[in-house]
Design a protein around this motif. Structure first.
Motif, mmCIF file in Angstrom:
data_model
loop_
_atom_site.group_PDB
_atom_site.id
_atom_site.type_symbol
_atom_site.label_atom_id
_atom_site.label_comp_id
_atom_site.label_asym_id
_atom_site.label_seq_id
_atom_site.Cartn_x
_atom_site.Cartn_y
_atom_site.Cartn_z
ATOM 1 N N TYR A 1 68.551 -47.878 -75.352
ATOM 2 C CA TYR A 1 68.861 -49.148 -75.019
ATOM 3 C C TYR A 1 67.741 -49.126 -73.716
ATOM 4 O O TYR A 1 68.346 -49.607 -72.788
ATOM 5 N N LEU B 1 72.231 -57.164 -71.075
ATOM 6 C CA LEU B 1 73.468 -56.982 -71.806
ATOM 7 C C LEU B 1 73.595 -58.505 -72.584
ATOM 8 O O LEU B 1 74.281 -58.145 -73.866
ATOM 9 N N ALA C 1 76.045 -57.595 -76.119
ATOM 10 C CA ALA C 1 77.199 -56.687 -75.808
ATOM 11 C C ALA C 1 78.451 -57.551 -75.854
ATOM 12 O O ALA C 1 78.669 -58.704 -76.056
ATOM 13 N N LEU D 1 78.223 -51.970 -76.462
ATOM 14 C CA LEU D 1 76.851 -52.420 -76.924
ATOM 15 C C LEU D 1 76.874 -52.022 -78.481
ATOM 16 O O LEU D 1 77.129 -50.930 -78.794
#
Lengths: 174, 338
Positions: free
Chosen positions: B88, B169, B174, B217
């Protein structure tokens, strides 16, 4: 610490109780009794007379109050002393060993990395944290990862040079 | 700061019980924003419930290939965690674009979501502010509003959400895990923060008696084609005027799935499904990127001092999507924007 406080456990709000906090400061065990709102910065300066750590903005914007807590650099002005009960604190007073300057202190002298000197303890503690992190290699990376420390005299080029020298000295020793 | 009581929570259940007993108390973890607001008398909690020692500090793979981040993982540890750096990197870059290393060492994952706006009027208790004092009015709408929102504003508030991490995010889809008296629930990230409407005092859909325990995630992290571009008044340690998180899958020169989220433009990280749809299945070129930018900004509205943000956002979107498509993500140390 004492358990005299009642937040979340009683509907009334009695006068805040002072709390006993134990800290390892520069290798020495210290105990102090503080109100809950006492910052780590004020505890160091006003309760332990360690005035090397400086109060600049008191809002986490200037970095003058930077100290190492359990080896990590933080802003002591935004940290409550009661939350660090049991922690190991290193201030600028704790960097030199047996009369010998820390490589960063020597490098700041060698490179004239200050003018008024007010930001210097925070710069040096921050740089000690940066070297321990091991992420900054280039001058660009040092600048970026030191951006939490403001120097209003503008000694930045010499500060970067001093940190580069200390990184070399410390890498050679290890 | 006003007087307050201090106590430590022993576990998550204890923390939730304590906040239920005293709803005027607040949780404290890193404290980087809360302590500052208490010094300014903007926040005046009756007590602080210290959650910083709760066992919510893990970064672990989930069974479906994602990653679960404990709410107390410091921002710096998260940015440099191998799972985040490898899978990520958009999140890593967004975190490293925010604050300073000292603050990132202190700030928690959950606390980053809950930081308040940096609108100067919100901070200045001598001025009216609907977010600080509901019904008192908004000083920013007719005031110095250079840093304020251009999307999703209301007549009550034009403040922005200050986080960089949250922009990534949002782009990464997320989820936020929370625990309250009624048990646990999960919120999609884009449902976590809210627009100001007529109640700007409420930043999020988290209930006052709930505790964030983790951010999760999904497996898809877009490690090949991503970029986070933050445009600000100085090159480091400043809040965004406009920031852009872009990520995409590329097959040949054609875009597969695409993500686009903006910071510094709204009361929450701004994502627009229509703009992302306009990218999917299209060639990864300037025309496509300009169309997506125009769709995302179709309802943008400037105020006296911040109209420049509309053009800035449009150009920034095109630039960031180009960086993502070319696999040349914006560096957070070399400040040149290429």
């Amino acid at each position: 610490m004492t358990q005299a406080n009642t937040v979340g456990r009683a509907p009334t709000s009695p006068a805040p109780t002072k709390i006993l906090v134990a800290l390892d400061v520069n290798g020495r065990q210290r105990q102090l009794t503080v109100a809950p709102w006492t910052t780590l910065l004020d505890a160091l300066r006003d309760h332990l007379d360690l005035t090397g750590t400086k109060k600049g903005c008191d809002h986490g914007q200037c970095g003058a109050c930077t100290v190492l807590v359990d080896g990590r650099r933080i802003n002591s002005c935004l940290t409550l002393a009661v939350m660090k009960d049991g922690a190991k604190i290193t201030t600028v007073e704790g960097l030199a060993t047996e009369g010998a300057l820390h490589p960063l202190q020597q490098a700041f002298i060698d490179h004239d990395a200050f003018q008024c000197g007010y930001c210097t303890p925070g710069q040096i503690c921050s740089a000690a944290g940066l070297i321990a992190e091991g992420k900054a290699k280039s001058a660009d990376e040092i600048r970026e990862l030191m951006s939490g420390n403001i120097c209003r005299c503008g000694a930045y080029p010499n500060i970067v040079a001093a940190i580069q020298q200390a990184m070399g000295t410390m890498a050679g020793r290890s | 700061m006003i007087n307050f009581q201090y106590a430590r929570a022993n576990d998550v259940a204890d923390a939730v019980r304590m906040i239920a007993t005293d709803p005027t108390a607040k949780f404290i973890a890193g404290g980087t924003n809360l302590i500052d607001l208490m010094k300014e008398d903007v926040e005046r909690p009756s007590g602080l419930i210290d959650i910083s020692r709760l066992p919510l500090k893990g970064v672990e793979e989930t069974s479906d290939g994602g990653v679960r981040i404990g709410a107390l993982v410091p921002n710096s540890d998260l940015a440099w965690h191998p799972l985040i750096e490898q899978r990520y990197p958009l999140l890593r870059n967004a975190i490293l674009a925010g604050a300073s290393q000292q603050l990132r060492n202190m700030a928690s994952t959950g606390g980053n979501l809950l930081q308040r706006t940096r609108c100067a009027y919100f901070y200045d208790i001598a001025t009216p502010c609907n977010k600080r004092e509901p019904g008192s009015g908004c000083s920013a709408i007719g005031g110095i509003n250079r840093i304020h929102a251009i999307l999703g504003t209301s007549e009550s508030c034009i403040a922005t959400h200050p986080s960089d991490m949250c922009v990534a995010l949002a782009a990464l889809d997320a989820k936020v895990h929370v625990t309250g008296p009624a048990g646990e629930r999960v919120l999609a990230f884009t449902d976590f923060h809210r627009l100001p409407d007529s109640s700007p005092q409420t930043d999020t859909n988290l209930h006052p008696n709930e505790l964030i325990t983790a951010v999760e995630l999904p497996a898809k992290g877009f490690p090949a084609n991503y970029s986070y571009l933050k445009i600000r008044d100085r090159l480091s340690y400043a809040f965004a005027l406009v920031s852009i998180a872009a990520a995409m899958e590329l097959e040949g020169g054609t875009i597969g799935e695409a993500r686009l989220a903006l910071g510094g433009v709204a009361h929450k990280p701004w994502r627009d499904s229509a703009a992302e749809s306009a990218l999917r299945g299209q060639p990864a070129n300037q025309t496509t990127f300009e169309q997506a930018a125009d769709i995302l900004l179709r309802d943008a509205r400037g105020y006296e001092h911040n109209t420049f943000k509309i053009d800035l956002a449009r150009r920034g979107i095109v630039r960031t999507l180009t960086q993502a498509a070319q696999a040349t993500p914006q560096s957070q140390s070399d400040k040149k924007i290429r």
